[in-house]
Motif scaffolding. Structure first.
Motif, PDB file in Angstrom:
ATOM      1  N   TYR A 150       8.438  16.222   1.881  1.00 27.27           N
ATOM      2  CA  TYR A 150       7.147  15.691   1.438  1.00 27.27           C
ATOM      3  C   TYR A 150       6.250  15.385   2.632  1.00 27.27           C
ATOM      4  N   ASP A 151       4.970  15.638   2.440  1.00 30.11           N
ATOM      5  CA  ASP A 151       3.963  15.315   3.442  1.00 30.11           C
ATOM      6  C   ASP A 151       3.742  13.800   3.428  1.00 30.11           C
ATOM      7  N   LEU A 152       3.939  13.146   4.560  1.00 36.17           N
ATOM      8  CA  LEU A 152       3.812  11.692   4.598  1.00 36.17           C
ATOM      9  C   LEU A 152       2.391  11.227   4.300  1.00 36.17           C
ATOM     10  N   ASP A 153       1.398  12.028   4.659  1.00 37.39           N
ATOM     11  CA  ASP A 153       0.016  11.668   4.315  1.00 37.39           C
ATOM     12  C   ASP A 153      -0.169  11.610   2.799  1.00 37.39           C
ATOM     13  N   GLU A 154       0.492  12.519   2.098  1.00 35.25           N
ATOM     14  CA  GLU A 154       0.440  12.528   0.633  1.00 35.25           C
ATOM     15  C   GLU A 154       1.089  11.266   0.061  1.00 35.25           C
ATOM     16  N   ILE A 155       2.170  10.834   0.662  1.00 41.67           N
ATOM     17  CA  ILE A 155       2.847   9.618   0.211  1.00 41.67           C
ATOM     18  C   ILE A 155       1.961   8.399   0.464  1.00 41.67           C
ATOM     19  N   ILE A 156       1.301   8.369   1.604  1.00 46.42           N
ATOM     20  CA  ILE A 156       0.390   7.258   1.926  1.00 46.42           C
ATOM     21  C   ILE A 156      -0.748   7.200   0.914  1.00 46.42           C
ATOM     22  N   GLN A 157      -1.340   8.341   0.594  1.00 45.31           N
ATOM     23  CA  GLN A 157      -2.435   8.371  -0.374  1.00 45.31           C
ATOM     24  C   GLN A 157      -1.962   7.924  -1.755  1.00 45.31           C
ATOM     25  N   SER A 158      -0.752   8.294  -2.118  1.00 42.58           N
ATOM     26  CA  SER A 158      -0.231   7.883  -3.423  1.00 42.58           C
ATOM     27  C   SER A 158      -0.004   6.372  -3.446  1.00 42.58           C
ATOM     28  N   MET A 159       0.420   5.793  -2.325  1.00 46.01           N
ATOM     29  CA  MET A 159       0.593   4.338  -2.263  1.00 46.01           C
ATOM     30  C   MET A 159      -0.740   3.628  -2.407  1.00 46.01           C
ATOM     31  N   LYS A 160      -1.783   4.176  -1.806  1.00 42.43           N
ATOM     32  CA  LYS A 160      -3.113   3.586  -1.962  1.00 42.43           C
ATOM     33  C   LYS A 160      -3.547   3.626  -3.428  1.00 42.43           C
ATOM     34  N   ALA A 161      -3.256   4.743  -4.094  1.00 48.59           N
ATOM     35  CA  ALA A 161      -3.649   4.894  -5.497  1.00 48.59           C
ATOM     36  C   ALA A 161      -2.906   3.905  -6.390  1.00 48.59           C
ATOM     37  N   VAL A 162      -1.591   3.793  -6.213  1.00 49.43           N
ATOM     38  CA  VAL A 162      -0.834   2.906  -7.105  1.00 49.43           C
ATOM     39  C   VAL A 162      -1.148   1.439  -6.826  1.00 49.43           C
ATOM     40  N   LEU A 163      -1.502   1.121  -5.595  1.00 50.80           N
ATOM     41  CA  LEU A 163      -1.939  -0.251  -5.299  1.00 50.80           C
ATOM     42  C   LEU A 163      -3.241  -0.555  -6.049  1.00 50.80           C
ATOM     43  N   ALA A 164      -4.150   0.400  -6.058  1.00 50.18           N
ATOM     44  CA  ALA A 164      -5.406   0.213  -6.793  1.00 50.18           C
ATOM     45  C   ALA A 164      -5.133   0.030  -8.279  1.00 50.18           C
ATOM     46  N   GLN A 174       2.236   9.328  11.915  1.00 48.36           N
ATOM     47  CA  GLN A 174       2.356   9.372  10.461  1.00 48.36           C
ATOM     48  C   GLN A 174       3.325   8.299   9.968  1.00 48.36           C
ATOM     49  N   ILE A 175       4.446   8.164  10.653  1.00 49.82           N
ATOM     50  CA  ILE A 175       5.452   7.168  10.256  1.00 49.82           C
ATOM     51  C   ILE A 175       4.891   5.762  10.417  1.00 49.82           C
ATOM     52  N   ARG A 176       4.143   5.517  11.490  1.00 48.00           N
ATOM     53  CA  ARG A 176       3.540   4.197  11.678  1.00 48.00           C
ATOM     54  C   ARG A 176       2.539   3.895  10.561  1.00 48.00           C
ATOM     55  N   ARG A 177       1.751   4.885  10.183  1.00 49.92           N
ATOM     56  CA  ARG A 177       0.796   4.700   9.089  1.00 49.92           C
ATOM     57  C   ARG A 177       1.526   4.448   7.765  1.00 49.92           C
ATOM     58  N   LEU A 178       2.611   5.171   7.565  1.00 44.88           N
ATOM     59  CA  LEU A 178       3.426   4.982   6.363  1.00 44.88           C
ATOM     60  C   LEU A 178       3.950   3.555   6.295  1.00 44.88           C
ATOM     61  N   MET A 179       4.483   3.062   7.406  1.00 49.55           N
ATOM     62  CA  MET A 179       5.049   1.718   7.421  1.00 49.55           C
ATOM     63  C   MET A 179       3.975   0.655   7.220  1.00 49.55           C
ATOM     64  N   ARG A 180       2.778   0.877   7.763  1.00 51.58           N
ATOM     65  CA  ARG A 180       1.688  -0.077   7.557  1.00 51.58           C
ATOM     66  C   ARG A 180       1.283  -0.128   6.084  1.00 51.58           C
ATOM     67  N   GLN A 181       1.246   1.056   5.436  1.00 49.50           N
ATOM     68  CA  GLN A 181       0.868   1.086   4.024  1.00 49.50           C
ATOM     69  C   GLN A 181       1.938   0.434   3.149  1.00 49.50           C
ATOM     70  N   ILE A 182       3.198   0.680   3.473  1.00 52.55           N
ATOM     71  CA  ILE A 182       4.286   0.026   2.748  1.00 52.55           C
ATOM     72  C   ILE A 182       4.146  -1.490   2.854  1.00 52.55           C
ATOM     73  N   ALA A 183       3.873  -1.981   4.062  1.00 49.83           N
ATOM     74  CA  ALA A 183       3.718  -3.426   4.265  1.00 49.83           C
ATOM     75  C   ALA A 183       2.529  -3.967   3.465  1.00 49.83           C
ATOM     76  N   LEU A 184       1.439  -3.194   3.421  1.00 43.27           N
ATOM     77  CA  LEU A 184       0.250  -3.622   2.675  1.00 43.27           C
ATOM     78  C   LEU A 184       0.550  -3.708   1.182  1.00 43.27           C
TER      79      LEU A 184
END
Length: 202
Positions: A158-172, A6-16
């Motif tokens: 907070y659920d890290l998957d929820e944070i990742i999904q929110s980052m995808k949304a705000v990027l869009a 989860q943390i690795r996915r979070l960091m990849r999304q932050i970088a994106l």
């Protein structure tokens, strides 16, 4: 999924998100018309983009609740800028400037979805998917409170998957905001470049 993954996915999304913010910023030298309507739209679009940047700063500091509280203002800024750009007449703009008639979000969506490119109802669908939770995060509703409680502690949970999904949304939303800025500046070439970048980012 393990916590480490989860943390690795979070960091990849932050970088994106960060790399796309930098890329969009590098392209933002858009010639905007100098009439009042265009300048107001551009100012609000710029505010929406700043919300995305602020969300990312807060997420990187692990202030997830405060970051999530900005999702609604980002979405609303995008809609309000788009409404002014595409829909508002001079009377409505004068009322907006005097803060006498701040239109509700559904009104903005209903008007925008009567214009070219939005007839499919994409904005209504987006609002339906995020609005209840986004309002709760912004206004310290149950969505915030429930994520700060655990069996033995009070604090961020907070659920890290929820944070990742929110980052995808705000990027869009950032990409959509930038595309509106391209339209404002009648820069179709840049809009096509942005669309391709968006496609590669998904």
């Amino acid at each position: 999924m393990s916590k480490d993954e989860q943390i690795r996915r979070l960091m990849r999304q932050i970088a994106l998100n960060d790399s796309n913010i930098i890329w969009l910023d590098s392209k933002q030298d858009i010639d905007v018309p100098t009439d009042r309507k265009s300048l107001l739209s551009a100012a609000i679009f710029d505010q929406a983009r700043e919300h995305h940047k602020s969300i990312m700063v807060l997420f990187k500091l692990r202030y997830f609740g405060s970051g999530l509280a900005l999702v609604r203002p980002l979405f609303e800024s995008y809609l309000r800028g788009l409404w002014i750009q595409r829909c508002a007449d001079e009377r409505e703009i004068k009322k907006f400037i005097k803060s006498k008639d701040i239109k509700p979000v559904q009104y903005l969506i209903d008007r925008i979805e009567k214009t070219a490119g939005f007839e499919s109802g994409i904005l209504s669908a987006s609002k339906k998917s995020i609005w209840h939770a986004a309002c709760g995060f912004t206004h310290s509703g149950f969505e915030q409170a429930s994520r700060r409680l655990s069996e033995d502690d009070i604090g961020p949970n907070y659920d890290l998957d929820e944070i990742i999904q929110s980052m995808k949304a705000v990027l869009a939303y950032d990409f959509m905001t930038f595309l509106a800025m391209c339209e404002l500046g009648s820069n179709n070439e840049l809009a096509n470049e942005v669309l391709e970048r968006f496609r590669l980012s998904n």
